[in-house]
Design an enzyme around this catalytic site. Structure first.
Site, PDB file in Angstrom:
ATOM      1  N   LEU A  34      45.412  41.235  40.080  1.00  0.00           N
ATOM      2  CA  LEU A  34      44.039  40.781  40.279  1.00  0.00           C
ATOM      3  C   LEU A  34      43.002  41.836  39.905  1.00  0.00           C
ATOM      4  CD1 LEU A  34      42.583  38.250  41.179  1.00  0.00           C
ATOM      5  CD2 LEU A  34      42.773  39.022  43.551  1.00  0.00           C
ATOM      6  N   HIS A 105      48.271  36.408  35.573  1.00  0.00           N
ATOM      7  CA  HIS A 105      48.163  37.330  36.717  1.00  0.00           C
ATOM      8  C   HIS A 105      48.265  36.580  38.032  1.00  0.00           C
ATOM      9  CE1 HIS A 105      44.338  36.592  38.847  1.00  0.00           C
ATOM     10  NE2 HIS A 105      43.965  36.019  37.709  1.00  0.00           N
ATOM     11  N   CYS A 106      48.723  37.299  39.060  1.00  0.00           N
ATOM     12  CA  CYS A 106      48.621  36.845  40.445  1.00  0.00           C
ATOM     13  C   CYS A 106      47.939  37.992  41.190  1.00  0.00           C
ATOM     14  CB  CYS A 106      49.992  36.484  41.016  1.00  0.00           C
ATOM     15  SG  CYS A 106      51.260  37.766  40.856  1.00  0.00           S
ATOM     16  N   ALA A 107      48.221  38.183  42.459  1.00  0.00           N
ATOM     17  CA  ALA A 107      47.577  39.282  43.182  1.00  0.00           C
ATOM     18  C   ALA A 107      48.140  40.634  42.743  1.00  0.00           C
ATOM     19  CB  ALA A 107      47.735  39.092  44.689  1.00  0.00           C
ATOM     20  N   SER A 113      53.159  35.484  39.049  1.00  0.00           N
ATOM     21  CA  SER A 113      52.880  35.544  37.606  1.00  0.00           C
ATOM     22  C   SER A 113      54.131  35.943  36.831  1.00  0.00           C
ATOM     23  CB  SER A 113      51.736  36.520  37.329  1.00  0.00           C
ATOM     24  OG  SER A 113      51.991  37.788  37.892  1.00  0.00           O
TER      25      SER A 113
END
Length: 235
Positions: A34, A105-107, A113
């Site tokens: 993120l 993307h993720c966190a 992701s």
């Protein structure tokens, strides 16, 4: 990366973004966290045009300059991430074919992701899950899909190839993915160090004989996923 401050989601020794694929006459595929949206200098530096966000922690819309889709999937082992495999594949493939650079993307850029990138590699290059994990960990060593996501990726391998040949040892995942005691995996297939990736062969015709057995096995595993207790491999 110089000049990047306040990397909220990037742990010491890690990078907020890694280049995964860069093929001639196609766009580039990146995997990150993120921080790439919090600090948009990362997007500009890597000339990213398209963003697939699979995140629930913070919803950051980067604006009309970018093509962005949001997938609301939690990072827990009961989340059915496989339901967005096809949508994410089409988004990635269409962007790369148009010579656009894509960020998934993720966190943390570790589980959700990474799972979508693994599914993309498996479908595009006919990789097994093991081959895809070996390749992805060369590019971003700290990827670590949760156990529920790994089971769904094994199910995806069965769907794509008609069987499962992957062996997920401790060098690929810290989780002990429980298997049917009668399951006998095929010999390990090492990822070729020399690309292009598309030369990696799929499973042999002999491996497909076990289709029914593996399908039944994965059905039983999927039904018990809510009570699955992951455990770390012994060192």
């Amino acid at each position: 990366m110089k000049g990047l401050n306040l990397l909220k989601y990037t742990l010491p020794g890690e990078q907020p973004i890694n280049l995964i694929l860069s093929e001639k006459e196609r766009g580039k595929l990146f995997l990150g966290n993120l921080d790439c949206l919090i600090n948009q200098q990362i997007l500009e530096t890597n000339n990213i045009n398209c963003i697939l966000s699979i995140c629930t922690e913070e919803k950051i819309i980067v604006g009309p300059k970018y093509q962005q889709i949001y997938l609301d999937i939690h990072d827990n082992m009961n989340s059915q991430i496989s339901k967005v495999f096809e949508r994410s594949y089409l988004f990635i493939e269409n962007a790369l074919k148009s010579q656009q650079n894509v960020l998934i993307h993720c966190a943390a850029g570790i589980s959700r992701s990474a799972t979508l990138v693994l599914a993309y590699l498996m479908k595009t290059y006919q990789y097994t899950l093991e081959q895809a994990l070996r390749f992805l960990k060369q590019k971003r060593p700290y990827v670590r899909p949760n156990p529920g996501f790994l089971l769904q990726l094994l199910d995806y391998e069965n769907m794509l190839h008609g069987c499962i040949t992957s062996i997920l040892g401790p060098e690929l995942t810290p989780f002990d993915i429980q298997r049917d005691p009668q399951y006998k995996p095929q010999p390990k297939v090492e990822l070729r160090k020399s690309l292009p990736l598309k030369q990696v062969s799929g499973p042999s015709p002999v491996a497909r004989v076990e289709r029914k057995t593996h399908t039944e096995k994965l059905t039983r595993v999927s039904q018990s996923i809510s009570t699955f207790q992951p455990k770390a491999f012994k060192s």
